[in-house]
Design a protein around this motif. Sequence first.
Motif, PDB file in Angstrom:
ATOM      1  N   SER A  17       0.845  -1.202   0.000  1.00 38.67           N
ATOM      2  CA  SER A  17       0.000   0.000   0.000  1.00 38.67           C
ATOM      3  C   SER A  17       0.879   1.250   0.000  1.00 38.67           C
ATOM      4  CB  SER A  17      -0.914   0.018   1.227  1.00 38.67           C
ATOM      5  OG  SER A  17      -0.139   0.284   2.380  1.00 38.67           O
ATOM      6  N   TYR A  18       0.270   2.407  -0.341  1.00 32.18           N
ATOM      7  CA  TYR A  18       0.985   3.693  -0.344  1.00 32.18           C
ATOM      8  C   TYR A  18       1.630   3.934   1.022  1.00 32.18           C
ATOM      9  CZ  TYR A  18       1.633   8.766  -0.797  1.00 32.18           C
ATOM     10  OH  TYR A  18       2.164  10.030  -0.812  1.00 32.18           O
ATOM     11  N   GLN A  19       0.861   3.648   2.089  1.00 35.78           N
ATOM     12  CA  GLN A  19       1.370   3.896   3.448  1.00 35.78           C
ATOM     13  C   GLN A  19       2.519   2.938   3.803  1.00 35.78           C
ATOM     14  OE1 GLN A  19      -1.917   3.831   2.654  1.00 35.78           O
ATOM     15  NE2 GLN A  19      -3.148   4.999   4.118  1.00 35.78           N
ATOM     16  N   GLU A  20       2.405   1.672   3.385  1.00 39.55           N
ATOM     17  CA  GLU A  20       3.485   0.709   3.684  1.00 39.55           C
ATOM     18  C   GLU A  20       4.783   1.125   2.991  1.00 39.55           C
ATOM     19  OE1 GLU A  20       0.579  -3.182   4.155  1.00 39.55           O
ATOM     20  OE2 GLU A  20       1.669  -2.883   2.285  1.00 39.55           O
ATOM     21  N   ILE A  21       4.649   1.598   1.754  1.00 38.16           N
ATOM     22  CA  ILE A  21       5.845   2.023   1.005  1.00 38.16           C
ATOM     23  C   ILE A  21       6.486   3.231   1.683  1.00 38.16           C
ATOM     24  CG2 ILE A  21       6.644   2.980  -1.209  1.00 38.16           C
ATOM     25  CD1 ILE A  21       4.381   1.252  -2.517  1.00 38.16           C
ATOM     26  N   ALA A  22       5.634   4.179   2.121  1.00 39.30           N
ATOM     27  CA  ALA A  22       6.150   5.376   2.809  1.00 39.30           C
ATOM     28  C   ALA A  22       6.856   4.964   4.100  1.00 39.30           C
ATOM     29  CB  ALA A  22       5.006   6.349   3.099  1.00 39.30           C
ATOM     30  N   ALA A  23       6.259   4.032   4.846  1.00 39.93           N
ATOM     31  CA  ALA A  23       6.833   3.611   6.136  1.00 39.93           C
ATOM     32  C   ALA A  23       8.174   2.908   5.953  1.00 39.93           C
ATOM     33  CB  ALA A  23       5.847   2.703   6.867  1.00 39.93           C
ATOM     34  N   SER A  24       8.402   2.322   4.769  1.00 40.64           N
ATOM     35  CA  SER A  24       9.678   1.624   4.574  1.00 40.64           C
ATOM     36  C   SER A  24      10.708   2.498   3.841  1.00 40.64           C
ATOM     37  CB  SER A  24       9.446   0.299   3.840  1.00 40.64           C
ATOM     38  OG  SER A  24       8.969   0.583   2.540  1.00 40.64           O
ATOM     39  N   GLY A  25      10.527   3.824   3.932  1.00 41.03           N
ATOM     40  CA  GLY A  25      11.554   4.739   3.415  1.00 41.03           C
ATOM     41  C   GLY A  25      11.280   5.249   2.010  1.00 41.03           C
ATOM     42  N   GLY A  26      10.202   4.779   1.392  1.00 44.11           N
ATOM     43  CA  GLY A  26       9.839   5.301   0.068  1.00 44.11           C
ATOM     44  C   GLY A  26       8.967   6.533   0.228  1.00 44.11           C
ATOM     45  N   GLY A  27       8.085   6.759  -0.714  1.00 42.67           N
ATOM     46  CA  GLY A  27       7.119   7.856  -0.620  1.00 42.67           C
ATOM     47  C   GLY A  27       7.763   9.230  -0.695  1.00 42.67           C
ATOM     48  N   ILE A  28       7.162  10.187   0.016  1.00 36.94           N
ATOM     49  CA  ILE A  28       7.592  11.585  -0.048  1.00 36.94           C
ATOM     50  C   ILE A  28       9.079  11.709   0.297  1.00 36.94           C
ATOM     51  CG2 ILE A  28       7.241  13.871   0.998  1.00 36.94           C
ATOM     52  CD1 ILE A  28       4.258  13.073   1.376  1.00 36.94           C
ATOM     53  N   ARG A  29       9.526  10.918   1.305  1.00 35.95           N
ATOM     54  CA  ARG A  29      10.931  10.959   1.725  1.00 35.95           C
ATOM     55  C   ARG A  29      11.897  10.649   0.575  1.00 35.95           C
ATOM     56  NH1 ARG A  29      12.538  10.939   7.128  1.00 35.95           N
ATOM     57  NH2 ARG A  29      11.156  12.492   8.004  1.00 35.95           N
ATOM     58  N   SER A  30      11.546   9.657  -0.235  1.00 37.52           N
ATOM     59  CA  SER A  30      12.483   9.280  -1.307  1.00 37.52           C
ATOM     60  C   SER A  30      12.532  10.392  -2.355  1.00 37.52           C
ATOM     61  CB  SER A  30      12.143   7.915  -1.904  1.00 37.52           C
ATOM     62  OG  SER A  30      11.112   8.028  -2.847  1.00 37.52           O
ATOM     63  N   THR A  31      11.385  11.037  -2.620  1.00 34.94           N
ATOM     64  CA  THR A  31      11.420  12.168  -3.570  1.00 34.94           C
ATOM     65  C   THR A  31      12.155  13.358  -2.955  1.00 34.94           C
ATOM     66  OG1 THR A  31       9.392  11.423  -4.632  1.00 34.94           O
ATOM     67  CG2 THR A  31      10.006  13.707  -5.002  1.00 34.94           C
ATOM     68  N   MET A  32      12.054  13.527  -1.635  1.00 34.50           N
ATOM     69  CA  MET A  32      12.824  14.594  -0.981  1.00 34.50           C
ATOM     70  C   MET A  32      14.322  14.389  -1.244  1.00 34.50           C
ATOM     71  SD  MET A  32      13.535  15.247   3.025  1.00 34.50           S
ATOM     72  CE  MET A  32      14.805  13.985   2.950  1.00 34.50           C
ATOM     73  N   ASN A  33      14.800  13.163  -1.062  1.00 33.47           N
ATOM     74  CA  ASN A  33      16.231  12.900  -1.285  1.00 33.47           C
ATOM     75  C   ASN A  33      16.611  13.197  -2.737  1.00 33.47           C
ATOM     76  OD1 ASN A  33      16.859  12.109   1.337  1.00 33.47           O
ATOM     77  ND2 ASN A  33      16.094  10.026   0.974  1.00 33.47           N
ATOM     78  N   ALA A  34      15.778  12.738  -3.672  1.00 35.44           N
ATOM     79  CA  ALA A  34      16.086  12.946  -5.103  1.00 35.44           C
ATOM     80  C   ALA A  34      16.024  14.438  -5.453  1.00 35.44           C
ATOM     81  CB  ALA A  34      15.105  12.159  -5.955  1.00 35.44           C
ATOM     82  N   THR A  35      15.128  15.159  -4.817  1.00 35.58           N
ATOM     83  CA  THR A  35      14.984  16.600  -5.109  1.00 35.58           C
ATOM     84  C   THR A  35      16.164  17.369  -4.540  1.00 35.58           C
ATOM     85  OG1 THR A  35      12.583  16.325  -5.028  1.00 35.58           O
ATOM     86  CG2 THR A  35      13.421  18.581  -4.866  1.00 35.58           C
ATOM     87  N   ARG A  36      16.529  17.027  -3.317  1.00 38.15           N
ATOM     88  CA  ARG A  36      17.666  17.731  -2.700  1.00 38.15           C
ATOM     89  C   ARG A  36      18.939  17.508  -3.502  1.00 38.15           C
ATOM     90  NH1 ARG A  36      17.429  17.167   3.872  1.00 38.15           N
ATOM     91  NH2 ARG A  36      15.508  18.340   4.214  1.00 38.15           N
ATOM     92  N   SER A  37      19.107  16.311  -4.067  1.00 38.64           N
ATOM     93  CA  SER A  37      20.371  16.081  -4.780  1.00 38.64           C
ATOM     94  C   SER A  37      20.320  16.484  -6.258  1.00 38.64           C
ATOM     95  CB  SER A  37      20.843  14.631  -4.601  1.00 38.64           C
ATOM     96  OG  SER A  37      19.834  13.765  -5.034  1.00 38.64           O
ATOM     97  N   ALA A  38      19.139  16.871  -6.746  1.00 38.02           N
ATOM     98  CA  ALA A  38      19.066  17.337  -8.150  1.00 38.02           C
ATOM     99  C   ALA A  38      19.649  18.752  -8.247  1.00 38.02           C
ATOM    100  CB  ALA A  38      17.619  17.342  -8.619  1.00 38.02           C
ATOM    101  N   SER A  39      20.245  19.073  -9.403  1.00 39.12           N
ATOM    102  CA  SER A  39      20.765  20.435  -9.577  1.00 39.12           C
ATOM    103  C   SER A  39      19.605  21.392  -9.854  1.00 39.12           C
ATOM    104  CB  SER A  39      21.748  20.479 -10.751  1.00 39.12           C
ATOM    105  OG  SER A  39      21.022  20.298 -11.965  1.00 39.12           O
ATOM    106  N   ASP A  40      19.845  22.690  -9.635  1.00 38.58           N
ATOM    107  CA  ASP A  40      18.813  23.705  -9.916  1.00 38.58           C
ATOM    108  C   ASP A  40      18.359  23.592 -11.367  1.00 38.58           C
ATOM    109  OD1 ASP A  40      19.185  24.575  -7.371  1.00 38.58           O
ATOM    110  OD2 ASP A  40      20.051  26.533  -7.892  1.00 38.58           O
ATOM    111  N   GLU A  41      19.345  23.468 -12.272  1.00 38.44           N
ATOM    112  CA  GLU A  41      19.033  23.447 -13.695  1.00 38.44           C
ATOM    113  C   GLU A  41      18.171  22.233 -14.061  1.00 38.44           C
ATOM    114  OE1 GLU A  41      19.286  25.958 -15.472  1.00 38.44           O
ATOM    115  OE2 GLU A  41      18.662  24.969 -17.330  1.00 38.44           O
ATOM    116  N   ASP A  42      18.489  21.121 -13.435  1.00 36.96           N
ATOM    117  CA  ASP A  42      17.699  19.898 -13.631  1.00 36.96           C
ATOM    118  C   ASP A  42      16.244  20.105 -13.218  1.00 36.96           C
ATOM    119  OD1 ASP A  42      18.908  17.658 -14.622  1.00 36.96           O
ATOM    120  OD2 ASP A  42      18.385  16.481 -12.814  1.00 36.96           O
ATOM    121  N   LEU A  43      16.068  20.705 -12.044  1.00 36.12           N
ATOM    122  CA  LEU A  43      14.708  20.923 -11.533  1.00 36.12           C
ATOM    123  C   LEU A  43      13.953  21.918 -12.413  1.00 36.12           C
ATOM    124  CD1 LEU A  43      15.423  20.988  -7.689  1.00 36.12           C
ATOM    125  CD2 LEU A  43      14.163  19.232  -8.945  1.00 36.12           C
ATOM    126  N   ILE A  44      14.653  22.946 -12.869  1.00 40.71           N
ATOM    127  CA  ILE A  44      14.007  23.940 -13.745  1.00 40.71           C
ATOM    128  C   ILE A  44      13.547  23.269 -15.035  1.00 40.71           C
ATOM    129  CG2 ILE A  44      14.438  25.994 -15.183  1.00 40.71           C
ATOM    130  CD1 ILE A  44      16.285  27.007 -12.903  1.00 40.71           C
TER     131      ILE A  44
END
Length: 413
Positions: free
Chosen positions: A102-129
């Motif tokens: 389930s969405y909640q199980e995936i989030a609880a095991s480190g996926g979900g919003i947290r995993s996108t946070m990590n990918a967003t923080r490590s993306a360059s500004d230009e990449d995000l733009i």
Amino acid sequence: MSILFENIGTLLTLHPLAKEKRGHSVKESDLGILKDAWLFCEQGKVSAFGTGAVSDFIKKRAQDKRDLENAYVMPGLVDSHTHAIFGGNRYSEFVQRLNGSSYQEIAASGGGIRSTMNATRSASDEDLIQTTLHHIADFQKRGVCTVEIKTGYGLSVEQELRLARLLKNIESQTRSHIVKTCLALHDLSPEYKRSEDYINALRNELLPVLIKENLVSFIDAFIEKGYYAPQQVETFLLAAKKSGLGIRLHADEFSNAEGTKYAALWGAASADHLQCASQEDAKALARSQTVATLLPGTSLYTGIPFTDARMFLKAGCAVAVASDFNPGSSYVKSLAQVASLAAIHCHLKSWEAIAGVTYVPAISLGLKGRKGAIHEGYDADFLVYKMKGMEEWLADMGQTLPDEVWIHAEKVQ
Ligand code: NIG
Ligand code: FE
């Protein structure tokens, strides 16, 4: 610059709503459908429209003319809820859900919003733009001329400010109208042991900069068990409101955590999701100015129940429909498709579905009088389809792209 668009087979205007500035109690005649119509635009705005012969006065004023060859024309779509600025992707989570998690199980095991946070923080500004501009172009191709975009994958003062500043940069590079929202309260911040400390930092360090640099128009929070409770975020949200920002809330998506109730109480512009809201909550929304926003893409994508719109409509709420475009719970880019989905699964009438992706979300974004209808003084944002009318548009479920997209009376697609 002035342009006269002639030979429109069906012109859907929604001008009765625009005239009365009303987003609730939408009825069939509010579609404002004109047959064999024309549309006259000056300086990027709608200046006049009608049926039959065009007056000599307008003919003389028109510097340019376009024959629309019996097309169907409707207002440009308004998507009032997206999370379109993020790094990475979550395709594997989609497959994990297909295979039983389930969405909640995936989030609880480190996926979900947290995993996108990590990918967003490590993306360059230009990449995000570039990726965000790419998403905006995809929305525009599918008829969305106004799009709200939330931050929310930064989750620290510094990273949330970075995303808000990037959105301002992105806004200057597209003809689509962008409405910016800060969703620093999307999840807990890994930098703070106690969420109270993060919320205090948002209030003391983030909010003053958001205001000083005029970075966003709205502030949002994910009100949900395991994320944020209304009582925790009240002081911060009301301080933001006092500083001139509107409030939008992720409310009662997976459980009733009183998000809808507090949205009404705080005078939020919009309460979104609403799957688990109660009848009392719907009545409270109807007494407030808060728009009830349905996000059926999330239900489609994650398999949670659809929100039943009839409860909100019966109570007298204004009901909007948005895509909730994000990498995890709704990777859905077509608001036209979402409008049809909402009609089928959330039980909207055809006219409610169309007003729900045009006039009503524009109200919730503070764009009353500018977006979401074809009416005198409104921005000339409209879509041209080789179709007979809105019946075909709804039945087509967003599969056919508009033949032309016009924003401020300029052809962008
Ligand atoms: O609106 N509910 C919280 N936020 C998003 C999901 C974001 C994500 O999964 O990355 C939503 O559904
Ligand atoms: Fe969302």
